[in-house]
Design a protein around this motif. Structure first.
Motif, PDB file in Angstrom:
ATOM      1  N   ARG A 287      48.273  42.610  53.848  1.00 30.62           N
ATOM      2  CA  ARG A 287      47.913  42.142  52.507  1.00 30.62           C
ATOM      3  C   ARG A 287      47.599  43.284  51.544  1.00 30.62           C
ATOM      4  O   ARG A 287      47.592  43.088  50.326  1.00 30.62           O
ATOM      5  N   GLN A 288      47.311  44.474  52.082  1.00 29.80           N
ATOM      6  CA  GLN A 288      46.756  45.549  51.250  1.00 29.80           C
ATOM      7  C   GLN A 288      47.680  45.933  50.092  1.00 29.80           C
ATOM      8  O   GLN A 288      47.245  46.043  48.944  1.00 29.80           O
ATOM      9  N   PHE A 289      48.960  46.125  50.378  1.00 33.96           N
ATOM     10  CA  PHE A 289      49.893  46.578  49.349  1.00 33.96           C
ATOM     11  C   PHE A 289      50.067  45.510  48.268  1.00 33.96           C
ATOM     12  O   PHE A 289      50.107  45.810  47.081  1.00 33.96           O
ATOM     13  N   PHE A 290      50.160  44.242  48.698  1.00 29.36           N
ATOM     14  CA  PHE A 290      50.301  43.145  47.743  1.00 29.36           C
ATOM     15  C   PHE A 290      49.085  43.062  46.820  1.00 29.36           C
ATOM     16  O   PHE A 290      49.223  42.969  45.592  1.00 29.36           O
ATOM     17  N   LEU A 291      47.901  43.096  47.398  1.00 27.63           N
ATOM     18  CA  LEU A 291      46.673  43.018  46.596  1.00 27.63           C
ATOM     19  C   LEU A 291      46.573  44.206  45.643  1.00 27.63           C
ATOM     20  O   LEU A 291      46.142  44.055  44.494  1.00 27.63           O
ATOM     21  N   LEU A 292      46.994  45.377  46.115  1.00 28.60           N
ATOM     22  CA  LEU A 292      46.983  46.572  45.269  1.00 28.60           C
ATOM     23  C   LEU A 292      47.910  46.397  44.076  1.00 28.60           C
ATOM     24  O   LEU A 292      47.549  46.720  42.932  1.00 28.60           O
ATOM     25  N   LEU A 293      49.116  45.869  44.319  1.00 28.25           N
ATOM     26  CA  LEU A 293      50.077  45.667  43.233  1.00 28.25           C
ATOM     27  C   LEU A 293      49.547  44.698  42.172  1.00 28.25           C
ATOM     28  O   LEU A 293      49.672  44.955  40.971  1.00 28.25           O
ATOM     29  N   VAL A 294      48.952  43.594  42.618  1.00 29.27           N
ATOM     30  CA  VAL A 294      48.410  42.622  41.665  1.00 29.27           C
ATOM     31  C   VAL A 294      47.286  43.256  40.850  1.00 29.27           C
ATOM     32  O   VAL A 294      47.205  43.076  39.629  1.00 29.27           O
ATOM     33  N   GLN A 295      46.424  44.016  41.531  1.00 24.64           N
ATOM     34  CA  GLN A 295      45.323  44.700  40.828  1.00 24.64           C
ATOM     35  C   GLN A 295      45.857  45.676  39.792  1.00 24.64           C
ATOM     36  O   GLN A 295      45.415  45.691  38.635  1.00 24.64           O
ATOM     37  N   LEU A 296      46.822  46.506  40.194  1.00 25.71           N
ATOM     38  CA  LEU A 296      47.360  47.524  39.285  1.00 25.71           C
ATOM     39  C   LEU A 296      48.061  46.886  38.089  1.00 25.71           C
ATOM     40  O   LEU A 296      47.920  47.354  36.951  1.00 25.71           O
ATOM     41  N   CYS A 297      48.850  45.824  38.349  1.00 26.12           N
ATOM     42  CA  CYS A 297      49.545  45.146  37.248  1.00 26.12           C
ATOM     43  C   CYS A 297      48.542  44.491  36.298  1.00 26.12           C
ATOM     44  O   CYS A 297      48.721  44.527  35.075  1.00 26.12           O
TER      45      CYS A 297
END
Length: 740
Positions: A287-297
């Motif tokens: 989940r880490q990469f997905f959550l990171l992408l949503v946060q960054l966007c």
């Protein structure tokens, strides 16, 4: 330009070239030409005169000649010719000269054979050949010529060979695919996968500044690909994994905007092509990469939108559009509940998304105020970007039912105005395409018509129609009228009728017409089915919550007539089952409200009721249960049961209510055999196994049927309804059939 304005040095050189009696004499004059062409006083006209004086045939002989004097380097002729040509190519008129374009294959051969000779000797020749190709590719006629000679595939091969200066080939490739999009690629996906595999591997392993150039290149190639073909074959390629690793390196590092922006754009197109599942491929921390992408966007959206004017925001419109796509797809994926998130992660996601959408709402509110004062204040590019904001906000509103509601209510009329404009433009364009309109001029409405925002707003409108304030806004804006037009349009897609069969083909065995449709048409049909289902849901909500208005409304009377006429015509296919159910139940709800308008001799009602009974009847059986004594959902319904379950219960309940208001409809239930069919089925169901809600639905319907038409009592008794009442404790039905 007059002859007198040509510099003396150029006129002198032209005279020498024309006077040359042999290739050797002309070759000697070329060294003078090289100095002149690179001089400041040699303008476009002078260059053209020089080019014509030399003659391309002579230059081509130099390029292709294998023979050089014994005391000359082997590439001297080729080098001089390319030096001249590269100088001429810097001028647009000469770069697109027919003779220059006709010899693109010569330049391509030179760069493809870069390693055939000694590297040092070849370097200058290859560099100048690339310079010619890059100058040619800078102009539309040049790009067309490159495409026609297979320039895309050749550039892919050159980069894959990894000879020197292959980044120049990559730049030319990106220029071509950026211009021509999917049409630049062959239908065979192999060249695409080969080149993207190679670039992606370089992207993964290169940790220099070049990594970010490759990031931009990959984005350009993926944006241009033939999506259906590439997505279908991507699981066999290595590039999805390499890009994941390369992006993980970038996005988990402390980098500046210049490095982060292309990475977010690349991540967005990857999710658009391969789905959110691509983000979850890390087995250790999925989940880490997905959550990171949503946060960054989400952070990027806030940074770019907060406290800025639309003009300022447009400077980073591409980045924002990429973030919007990422957020829209992420919200849709989260809504499926397939991603197991901890409570802390859910809270962090919600906080990030709410912050982003607060910024979107704020900008849209400012734009709507300006738009209301002057509709022309927003130009076409800005309007397309505003549509993108409405689209992503609609994705959020389809899932989030409470945040920022008052701001959303204020914004809703503007969103509807914009969405309706795109729907009408989209519909006009599609109808024109059907008629194969010859008018190819692109107008603003053509650009706006590329995305039907109303279609994308429909799931959000389903939720909003439940809320009193939002529903009032919808009805005051007469959105129900637009939605009816939208329903009729999408029906024309779903209910596609194949052209008449030629006389010569009649009588032959033919395939299912849907199997003969091209993938694009099947995609359009699925898209329109989903749209119709959403519109039905909106109308159901309005019908239930605005009963008095619907009772008096001519529009809803017209809608009911549409369902009467068209539901029986809907093809009985698995893909149409959910739509069938929605149209059937919406029809029942409308029939309940408009009962006083219904006429007994209207044959369309008969066919509609038969189609509705079929939907309700076929949902359950015992024959497909493992023990032949349990009532189970039919196999054909099981796949769609999450969408159909509540609809079925609402349909049974509403059918009961309709029987009380329009008693003569009971005749159809009796004639169809449905009433005794229910009893016969329940006979087979063992005691105590009938779910309470299903038991209640059947008993309530049978009670209302008996109340509406007493002749059904005999039919039910003949099928031993008494035993069913005892087995399943149908107390109310027992009283009606057999008294106390």
């Amino acid at each position: 330009m007059s002859e007198g304005s040509v510099p003396d040095s150029v006129r002198k050189c032209i005279a020498i070239l024309k006077a040359a009696e042999s290739d050797t004499e002309k070759f000697a004059a070329l060294f003078m030409v090289t100095k002149l062409v690179k001089g400041e006083d040699c303008d476009t006209h002078s260059k053209k005169l020089l080019f014509e004086a030399i003659g391309f045939k002579f230059l081509k002989r130099l390029l292709l000649s294998p023979d050089v004097p014994a005391d000359c380097p082997p590439l001297v002729y080729k080098s001089v010719a390319l030096s001249i040509l590269s100088s001429f190519c810097s001028d647009a008129e000469l770069a697109t000269h027919p003779e220059m374009l006709a010899n693109i294959p010569v330049f391509l051969d030179i760069v493809q054979q870069a390693d055939d000779d000694d590297l040092d000797d070849n370097l200058i020749v290859v560099s100048e050949a690339y310079e010619c190709l890059q100058n040619i590719a800078a102009h539309q006629p040049g790009r067309l010529a490159l495409l026609e000679v297979g320039g895309v595939v050749k550039m892919c091969e050159i980069y894959a060979q990894q000879s020197f200066q292959t980044d120049e080939a990559l730049n030319i490739l990106v220029t071509l695919v950026g211009q021509f999009g999917p049409s630049a690629w062959d239908t065979n996906p192999k060249p695409f996968h080969v080149i993207v595999n190679k670039i992606a591997l370089d992207f993964e392993t290169d940790h220099s500044e070049r990594k970010f150039d490759l990031c931009r290149m990959l984005h350009a190639l993926l944006v241009s690909c033939r999506r259906n073909v590439i997505v279908a074959t991507a699981n066999e390629a290595l590039w999805p994994g390499s890009i994941y690793k390369g992006l993980s390196d970038i996005l988990t590092s402390k980098l500046g905007k210049a490095q982060r922006d292309p990475a977010l754009k690349l991540a967005s197109i990857m999710v658009e092509l391969l789905g959110v599942e691509w983000c979850l491929t890390d087995e250790e921390r999925p989940r880490q990469f997905f959550l990171l992408l949503v946060q960054l966007c989400s952070i990027e959206v806030r940074m770019q939108l907060e406290d800025r004017t639309l003009k300022q925001i447009m400077m980073n419109a591409d980045l924002m559009s990429a973030c919007f796509i990422m957020l829209e797809l992420s919200i849709a994926y989260i809504a499926t509940d397939t991603l197991e998130l901890e409570q802390k992660e859910k809270q962090q996601l919600y906080t990030a998304l709410k912050g982003a959408f607060s910024a979107v709402v704020s900008v849209l509110t400012k734009v709507s105020h300006d738009f209301n004062k002057n509709p022309n204040v927003v130009d076409t590019k800005e309007k397309i970007f505003v549509c993108a904001m409405v689209r992503v906000l609609s994705a959020w509103l389809a899932q989030e039912t409470s945040a920022m509601r008052n701001s959303v209510y204020t914004l809703l009329p503007f969103m509807l105005t914009l969405a309706n404009e795109t729907f009408y433009a989209y519909r006009s364009r599609r109808l024109a395409e059907k008629k194969q309109s010859s008018d190819t001029m692109e107008t603003e409405s053509d650009v706006i018509s590329q995305v039907d925002i109303l279609r994308l707003m429909l799931p959000a409108l389903c939720h909003l129609a439940v809320e009193e304030k939002a529903r009032k806004i919808l009805l005051e804006a007469k959105e129900d009228e637009v939605l009816y037009e939208c329903l009729v349009y999408h029906w024309s897609i779903v209910h596609y009728k194949k052209p008449p069969v030629p006389k010569s083909e009649r009588g032959k065995v033919r395939k299912d017409p849907e199997l003969e449709l091209d993938p694009k048409m099947l995609e359009d049909m699925n898209y329109s089915r989903a749209a119709m289902v959403s519109i039905c849901n909106i109308f159901m909500n309005v019908t239930v919550l605005e009963a008095k208005m619907v009772e008096e409304s001519m529009l809803f009377a017209t809608l009911l007539k549409f369902i009467f006429n068209n539901l029986p015509e809907l093809k009985s296919t698995p893909e149409n089952l959910v739509l069938h159910g929605n149209l059937a139940v919406l029809g029942l709800l409308l029939l309940k409200q408009q009962a006083k308008r219904v006429k007994k001799n209207d044959f369309t009602i008969c066919r509609y009721i038969q189609a509705t009974i079929r939907f309700l009847w076929d949902a359950y059986n015992v024959d497909e249960s493992t023990d032949s004594s349990s009532l189970v959902v039919a196999i054909s319904y099981k796949k769609y049961w999450l969408e159909l379950m509540e609809l079925w219960f609402l349909g049974m309940q509403t059918m009961s209510a309709v029987l009380a208001l329009v008693p003569w409809i009971s005749e159809f239930a009796i004639e169809s055999g449905w009433a005794e069919g229910i009893i016969d089925t329940l006979h087979k169901v063992r005691m105590g196994s009938l779910p309470a809600n299903t038991k209640s639905a059947y008993e309530d319907f049978l009670c209302h049927l008996v109340d509406a038409n007493n002749s059904v009592t005999t039919v039910l008794k003949e099928h031993d309804a008494l035993a069913v009442c005892r087995t399943h404790r149908f107390m109310e039905l027992g009283k009606r059939l057999f008294g106390d």
